[in-house]
Design an enzyme around this catalytic site. Structure first.
Site, PDB file in Angstrom:
ATOM      1  CG  ASP A   1      46.984  65.308  34.784  1.00 12.39           C
ATOM      2  OD1 ASP A   1      45.923  65.429  35.431  1.00 12.39           O
ATOM      3  OD2 ASP A   1      47.016  64.868  33.628  1.00 12.39           O
TER       4      ASP A   1
ATOM      5  CD  GLU B   1      39.672  62.664  30.943  1.00  8.85           C
ATOM      6  OE1 GLU B   1      39.237  61.528  30.811  1.00  8.85           O
ATOM      7  OE2 GLU B   1      40.725  62.912  31.579  1.00  8.85           O
TER       8      GLU B   1
ATOM      9  CG  HIS C   1      43.566  66.623  33.478  1.00  7.82           C
ATOM     10  ND1 HIS C   1      43.541  65.441  34.172  1.00  7.82           N
ATOM     11  CD2 HIS C   1      42.694  66.466  32.458  1.00  7.82           C
ATOM     12  CE1 HIS C   1      42.699  64.591  33.582  1.00  7.82           C
ATOM     13  NE2 HIS C   1      42.165  65.193  32.545  1.00  7.82           N
TER      14      HIS C   1
END
Ligand code: ACM
Length: 764
Positions: A202, A336, A273
């Site tokens: 991440d 995302e 990420h």
């Protein structure tokens, strides 16, 4: 006695009205099975069998030997029996056998028969036999620890409803030791959960080595935490937070999981990420400029670029993942990934034209398709978060539905396999109660009942589409879980509810029955060293000053019996039962505790009330104006050990005392702390509501309600005091009695923010 199918008790208003043994009309001394998840079918029969220090374990064949040996280790030492399995068929004792004479519903199915002659556990496959051993372990630990256990005669026929019974752990935001992960795998196996989704990369950390790319672990596995947590107090130097799993450790964890029939699904998140990898190798990013491994939470704008060199890097990573993890799936993230960087990059726009793909979503889909081909050639299937549906998706890709169920519904209708993991029901980083004893996390609650009531197959799917729902998964994101105790608090007891959703037939799901079986899990978890959340089992106390006394309201989320005392003593099973709000004269001490079956469940909660204490509230006892994104955040220091915790809406920081007793109040005292503002909000940034400051460092502002008249303003200092807090004194004149009191700190003080710790009303 006539055989009878054991059915759950009818729902009752108050669980405490039952004694657990009412559920099983057996002979005295026979244990009442407390099984989690509830088996597909359990039929009680006449008679019983006693397991004691003379009881032997028999295993017929090599597979049965393996499972019998595992059973002997799994069974707590509080149960007496001869632990060394004996080879061969037998009469008497506990016998494990693979049974190929019967047609089994699935490799996970098993049968247990108990009668006066002994216990027989059978299955067609090792996984089923293992689950039989798990169930037998729970049968033997359903009652109080004793030298012998009298099991009821019964017949259990069991198999799971879903094949994917998963838990995701984020080891990127915070890192857990191999031993802690093994402890989780043990507990998962004992709930018949069989997928461990391991979030390994991440923005805040890269957690495994890839040959040829050494900086992934030398650079990408370390970040400097925000604020004081990132400074060594002794030297004043940066104190990095680091961690990665070596190849040997990963192989060890994989083997440990496999022995417990758990598949590990590793996740490498692309194209977003990705900051930790880009920090290690800036050429993987869009700008090529150096970045640091992130110490902020939220949605970071950094993306991998889609150059050929980066694709080869990602194939190296996937090759390593395919080598280390023998399971059938690799998770490629996809969530995302805001496309701002790709949109403004001439190189990425040229790449989009060169590949002839449909804009930025098309480019992400192209990356996924390319990695899917690579992984498929290595015998793996791709799974990703539901955002991967935005572009053209390879038919074999599985979708993990997290932004509600809609992504899963769309995917199933398109013929993709689906795992249901909707945030609002199955994200276990959301807190489970509104108790002030909850650790940091997200106070939008996911209660035990919500997890239990989750139905994985949406009604809108037809029978054929429903076959694509592989199962369910609960996810634990660890931004706010600095310790493994917090991870365990998030997971337990809620994964017991998940297990029943994932395993038991829909017809056997029964929340009241679940709550009657759940207390038996608590000593099992304690014996395993698991810090399950006590908060759902203990009362919260709300108090209000009224008519010169206190009105105290107790609430226990699960409906177990509450008993209380008002003389400072610890409540016992003979103490008065709590029914409704108590009116007590001041000063008062109220102690309360939940009970089940005559035994205490959670901790005793004690509150002392005085006239002064009722004029003071902590942040947890206050509301907020908008609840845009309330978080329960901890202070940034000290680096290790306990830290102060604050409830704060990071989009609209304000605290509201509803119906504050302001009549006769001369001054409001506000104790405030200061924490780093460590959030990347990406496209949500414009929704932040920070009121402009009037003076150099902003002000404490008190209003009559969120948008009401200003009651007082007090300038803020540049810095908190040495202890990290300040206490501000705001004189009040003619405040309206009984209205809401709203407290804010004005100004944009990023990279830090003031947060309320306590508000106290001082009478004239
Ligand atoms: C996610 O929660 N970003 C998958």
């Amino acid at each position: 006695m006539k055989p009878r199918i054991v059915v759950p008790l009818v729902a009752a208003f108050c669980l405490g009205l039952f004694s657990a043994s009412d559920a099983w009309a057996g002979d005295a001394g026979i244990v009442v099975p407390k099984l989690l998840p509830q088996p597909a079918q359990m039929v009680e029969k006449s008679g019983s069998f006693v397991v004691d220090g003379n009881t032997r374990i028999h295993a017929d064949g090599a597979v049965a030997q393996t499972v019998a040996a595992q059973f002997a280790v799994m069974l707590p030492t509080s149960v007496s029996l001869q632990r060394k399995p004996v080879a061969g068929k037998t009469q008497g004792g506990i016998a494990f056998a693979i049974d190929t004479m019967q047609a089994w519903q699935s490799p996970e199915a098993y049968v247990i028969d108990i009668d006066a002659n002994g216990v027989r556990v059978r299955a067609g496959d090792e996984k089923g036999l293992y689950y039989g051993a798990v169930t037998l372990t729970q049968l033997l630990t359903s009652g109080d620890a004793a030298a012998s256990v009298r099991l009821p005669a019964l017949h259990i026929e069991d198999a799971p409803r879903f094949g994917w019974r998963g838990v995701m752990l984020d080891s990127a935001r915070h890192f857990q030791s191999v031993d802690d992960i093994k402890r989780l795998l043990d507990a998962m196996a004992q709930l018949k959960l069989d997928v461990f989704h391991w979030h390994l990369t991440d923005d805040q950390g890269w957690r495994f080595p890839v040959p040829g790319w050494p900086k992934l672990t030398t650079v990408g596995s370390c970040r400097i935490p925000s604020g004081d947590g990132g400074i060594d107090a002794a030297t004043g130097k940066p104190a990095p937070y680091c961690g990665f799993y070596s190849e040997a450790q990963i192989r060890d964890v994989v083997a440990y999981a496999a022995a417990r029939h758990i598949m590990i699904v590793p996740e490498v998140d692309i194209p977003g990420h990705a900051t930790a990898a880009i920090a290690a190798y800036p050429q993987l990013g869009v700008s090529g400029q150096p970045v640091a491994v992130s110490s902020e939470w939220g949605v970071n704008v950094n993306l991998f670029n889609a150059d050929e060199a980066t694709m080869r890097f990602l194939e190296d990573v996937m090759g390593q993942v395919a080598k280390l993890f023998p399971g059938g799936y690799v998770h490629i993230g996809g969530d995302e990934a805001v496309k701002d960087q790709w949109k403004v990059s001439a190189k990425m726009q040229a790449r989009i034209r060169e590949l002839g793909v449909n804009g930025e979503e098309g480019l992400q889909a192209w990356m996924i398709a390319r990695l899917e081909r690579y992984l498929s050639a290595h015998g793996k299937r791709v799974i990703g978060w539901d955002e991967i549906l935005a572009g053209k998706l390879p038919p074999s890709a599985t979708v993990m539905s997290w932004r509600g169920a809609e992504g899963g519904i769309d995917a199933a209708k398109q013929g993709h396999d689906v795992v249901m993991a909707p945030a609002g029901d199955l994200y276990l980083d959301y807190l489970q109660t509104d108790s002030a004893d909850e650790p940091p996390g997200r106070p939008s609650l996911v209660t035990l009942k919500q997890v239990y009531d989750f139905e994985p197959v949406p009604k809108v799917l037809d029978a054929q589409q429903a076959t694509h729902i592989l199962g369910v998964q609960a996810n634990v994101w660890t931004e706010h879980m600095r310790t493994v105790a917090r991870v365990q608090h998030a997971l337990f007891p809620r994964i017991a509810a998940l297990a029943e959703v994932a395993w038991s037939p829909k017809s056997e799901r029964d929340y009241v029955g679940f709550l009657q079986r759940l207390p038996a899990m608590l000593p099992r978890w304690r014996a395993q060293g698991i810090a399950y959340a006590a908060t759902p089992f203990q009362p919260t106390v709300a108090s209000e000053l009224q008519h010169g006394g206190v009105q105290a309201t107790l609430r226990e989320q699960l409906g177990y019996t509450l008993r209380y005392t008002t003389d400072g003593s610890v409540p016992t099973a003979a103490s008065p039962m709590y029914y409704t709000t108590l009116g007590l004269p001041l000063p008062a001490t109220l102690s309360a505790q939940a009970f089940f079956d005559g035994k205490p469940l959670g901790a005793v909660v004690t509150r002392t009330f005085t006239a002064a204490s009722l004029l003071s509230r902590s942040d947890e006892e206050l509301a907020t104006c908008s609840r845009k994104l309330v978080l329960r955040l901890e202070d940034d220091g000290p680096r290790t050990g306990d830290r102060a915790i604050f409830n704060v809406d990071i989009f609209d920081p304000c605290w509201v005392w509803k119906r504050a007793p302001l009549a006769g109040i001369a001054e409001v005292q506000v104790r405030a702390g200061r924490i780093p503002y460590f959030f990347q909000l990406a496209h949500d940034e414009p929704s932040r509501v920070f009121k402009p400051a009037q003076t150099a460092h902003g002000e404490l502002e008190l209003r009559a309600g969120c948008d009401g008249q200003v009651l007082a303003t007090v300038p803020l200092p540049a810095q908190p005091d040495a202890d990290g807090f300040i206490t501000l004194h705001a004189p009040l004149q003619n405040a309206p009695a009984g209205g809401d009191l709203c407290i804010r700190f004005t100004g944009d003080t990023r990279p830090t923010m003031w947060v309320l710790d306590r508000v106290t009303l001082m009478p004239r």
